[in-house]
Scaffold this active site. Structure first.
Site, mmCIF file in Angstrom:
data_model
loop_
_atom_site.group_PDB
_atom_site.id
_atom_site.type_symbol
_atom_site.label_atom_id
_atom_site.label_comp_id
_atom_site.label_asym_id
_atom_site.label_seq_id
_atom_site.Cartn_x
_atom_site.Cartn_y
_atom_site.Cartn_z
ATOM 1 N N GLY A 180 2.340 4.171 12.807
ATOM 2 C CA GLY A 180 3.067 3.594 13.560
ATOM 3 C C GLY A 180 1.563 2.905 14.670
ATOM 4 N N GLU A 240 8.780 15.878 14.391
ATOM 5 C CA GLU A 240 9.493 16.105 13.252
ATOM 6 C C GLU A 240 8.795 17.092 12.156
ATOM 7 O OE1 GLU A 240 8.445 12.366 11.630
ATOM 8 O OE2 GLU A 240 10.622 11.483 10.223
ATOM 9 N N GLU A 252 9.052 1.098 11.029
ATOM 10 C CA GLU A 252 9.866 2.242 10.531
ATOM 11 C C GLU A 252 8.972 3.589 10.968
ATOM 12 O OE1 GLU A 252 13.181 -0.244 10.358
ATOM 13 O OE2 GLU A 252 13.965 1.232 9.989
ATOM 14 N N LYS A 261 0.144 -1.545 -0.206
ATOM 15 C CA LYS A 261 -0.135 0.209 -0.053
ATOM 16 C C LYS A 261 1.014 1.455 0.397
ATOM 17 C CE LYS A 261 -2.020 3.161 1.674
ATOM 18 N NZ LYS A 261 -1.568 4.742 1.459
ATOM 19 N N CYS A 306 13.725 10.165 6.886
ATOM 20 C CA CYS A 306 13.667 10.101 7.990
ATOM 21 C C CYS A 306 15.011 10.737 9.395
ATOM 22 C CB CYS A 306 13.347 8.019 8.655
ATOM 23 S SG CYS A 306 14.369 7.427 7.277
ATOM 24 N N GLY A 336 6.311 4.965 8.158
ATOM 25 C CA GLY A 336 5.915 6.427 8.285
ATOM 26 C C GLY A 336 5.748 6.968 9.412
ATOM 27 N N SER A 337 5.218 7.408 10.105
ATOM 28 C CA SER A 337 5.470 8.195 11.408
ATOM 29 C C SER A 337 4.856 7.262 11.938
ATOM 30 C CB SER A 337 3.795 9.669 10.904
ATOM 31 O OG SER A 337 2.997 9.061 10.903
ATOM 32 N N THR A 338 4.943 8.240 13.081
ATOM 33 C CA THR A 338 4.934 6.929 14.157
ATOM 34 C C THR A 338 3.209 7.373 14.594
ATOM 35 O OG1 THR A 338 7.165 8.423 15.267
ATOM 36 C CG2 THR A 338 5.470 7.949 17.005
#
Ligand code: NAD
Length: 499
Positions: free
Chosen positions: A252, A403, A269, A194, A303, A247-249
């Site tokens: 996640g 970030e 990650e 995806k 990242c 992707g982003s935290t």
């Protein structure tokens, strides 16, 4: 435009691909429309114009793709020997070598990375395929001693986990898809990818090329669509055994929650706010460009970007001055212009987010040393931001804690090693980081002291599949690269044999 800065002409293959009226989902070896018939416009960030239309896949489409991946996993693919999979990966290495220019042109138009930068990534991508090809024939279990009084032999075997969901971001899909695809093909798993809604095209094209090169139908599937629809459906699908997420935290966290439905294995990650530490004895010839490109490469959309540049206080003025000199060499421009070394931000939404952080930094009292504005003139229709440097930043400011994912570098002064470590570790994240010094003992003390997944010494940003990288704290878990990477696409089966 100067005579030496040419706009690259699209090759026939990239042109043909980009002129398709709409890009379908790639399921079971063919392109199909989304069941809902809905579509998403994807935009060229260099000019703000619609580049292509993507099928907006959702739960129903993910279900079809997962079923195709399951059929393939249980079908003839499961009988392929490690050597057959290795041979396939070697063949893909050759094919991608030949098709690379087409793919980087699609990627550059789609996500805005400068064409010159993308062309330079060819050796890294090809090396990744060689790495996974070598790993395919190197999967091994163990014979194990035991304490059973009877005559029993014991061993462990490795087997592929099954259907993998690969959810990837927009900041480099051409490369990041292969961290998933390589491991899937090496281990005998199957996958539903995806990609991010803002940059899906290279993933669709790669799936098609892989299929033409001999990857069996259903082994690699792609469902484009929004994260909340297709992404969530994949993360929560009971037929998916493992999620590889980059992707982003924040996302996640929601993937962890969704994975509980069938206790999926996860590799996450996530985001970062890496500290790049410069001591006064650093070799500035290397450290200045190293620290600058640790942030401005890919317009800051990396990242592990070293966005917190920690500079020993007595060095701040000289570092800042040299940094300004280096920044004059940065050429911000449209991605397909041959001399651009910084392209646009991926989207209007991300541009707005970066601009809002620049405003926040100023409101928080950081001093804007350079940049800070959206670029206008002949770039006004694209999403271009000047490379930006803040000085007088302290680690409590939001620009030092959150970030930004844009070309914004913050200089944070420190007195000594102890303070540098305290600042570096005062972060929710633990992804990358670097130390610049000519004192090897100091370098190693800092390496040992910083709580992060990857540290570079007197360099920034090397990534090698043989070595790998990963995160700690809220930057996620699960290695990318190294033998440990493949292991997470396998499960271990222990065997007891009475003799
Ligand atoms: P994102 O988390 O918004 O999106 C990543 C992917 O997840 C996209 O495909 C998106 O559609 C999907 N998604 C969104 N919501 C979802 C949901 N609820 N369920 C399932 N999938 C969902 O991240 P982004 O903005 O595309 O990328 C930038 C982020 O990625 C940054 O935080 C960056 O640090 C991180 N990143 C990390 C690495 C790494 O290796 N650690 C590499 C690249 C990017």
């Amino acid at each position: 435009m100067s005579a030496d800065n040419q706009t690259v002409t699209l090759c026939a293959e990239a042109q043909a691909f980009l002129s398709r009226e709409q890009h379908g989902l790639f399921i079971d070896g063919e392109f199909v429309a989304a069941e809902s018939g809905k579509a998403i416009n994807t935009v060229n960030p260099s000019n703000g114009e619609v580049l292509a239309r993507l099928a907006a896949g959702d739960k129903a489409d993910v279900d079809q793709a997962v079923k195709a991946a399951r059929r393939a996993f249980e079908g003839p693919w499961s009988t392929w020997s490690p050597y057959q999979r290795q041979e396939l990966l070697f063949r893909l290495h050759q094919v991608l070598d030949q098709r690379f220019e087409e793919l980087v042109q699609i990627e550059s138009m789609d996500m805005g990375a400068p064409i010159a930068r993308l062309r330079n990534t060819k050796p890294a991508l090809l090396k990744m395929l060689l790495f996974f090809a070598a790993q395919a024939a190197n999967i091994k279990g163990e014979t194990l001693m035991n304490g059973i009084p009877e005559q029993v032999a014991t061993m462990s075997l490795k087997a592929p986990v099954g259907v993998v969901g690969g959810i990837i971001p927009w900041n480099g899909p051409l490369n990041s898809q292969f961290w998933v695809l390589g491991a899937v093909l090496a281990t005998g798993c199957t996958v539903v990818l995806k990609p991010a809604e803002d940059a899906s095209l290279s993933v669709l094209r790669v799936a098609e090329i892989l299929h033409e090169a001999g990857v069996p139908a259903g082994v690699v599937n792609v469902v484009t669509g929004y994260g909340a629809d297709a992404g969530h459906a994949l993360a929560s699908h009971p037929g998916v055994d493992r999620i590889a997420f980059t992707g982003s935290t924040q996302t996640g966290r929601s993937i962890i929650q969704a994975s509980t439905v069938n206790i999926k294995k996860l590799q996450l990650e996530l985001g970062g706010k890496s500290a790049d530490i410069l001591f006064k004895d650093a070799n500035l010839e290397k450290a200045v460009p190293g620290a600058a490109m640790g942030v401005f490469a890919n317009s800051g959309q990396i990242c592990f970007a070293g966005t917190r540049v920690l500079v020993q206080r007595s060095l701040v003025d000289e570092f800042s001055e040299r940094l300004m000199g280096f920044m004059d060499t940065l050429r911000v421009g449209r991605s397909m212009e041959s001399q651009s070394n910084m392209g646009p931000i991926i989207s209007q939404r991300q541009l707005d987010s970066v601009m809002s952080y620049i405003k926040i930094g100023q409101e928080e009292g950081a001093k804007l040393l350079c940049g800070g504005k959206r670029l206008g003139g002949d770039l006004e229709n694209g999403y271009f931001v000047e490379p930006t440097v803040f000085t007088n930043v302290n680690n409590q400011m939001r620009i030092a804690r959150e970030e930004i994912f844009g070309p914004v570098l913050s200089i944070l002064p420190f007195e000594d090693e102890e303070e540098a470590l305290a600042i570096a570790n005062d972060s929710d994240y633990g992804l990358g980081g670097a130390v610049w010094t000519q004192d090897i003992s100091k370098a190693l003390r800092v390496v040992n002291g910083v709580k992060t997944g990857t540290m570079w010494v007197n360099c920034y940003g090397y990534i090698d599949p043989l070595v790998g990288f990963g995160g700690t704290k809220m930057s996620g878990y699960g290695a990318k690269g190294s033998a440990a990477h493949l292991d997470t696409y396998l499960y271990s089966k222990t065997v007891y044999i009475e003799l």
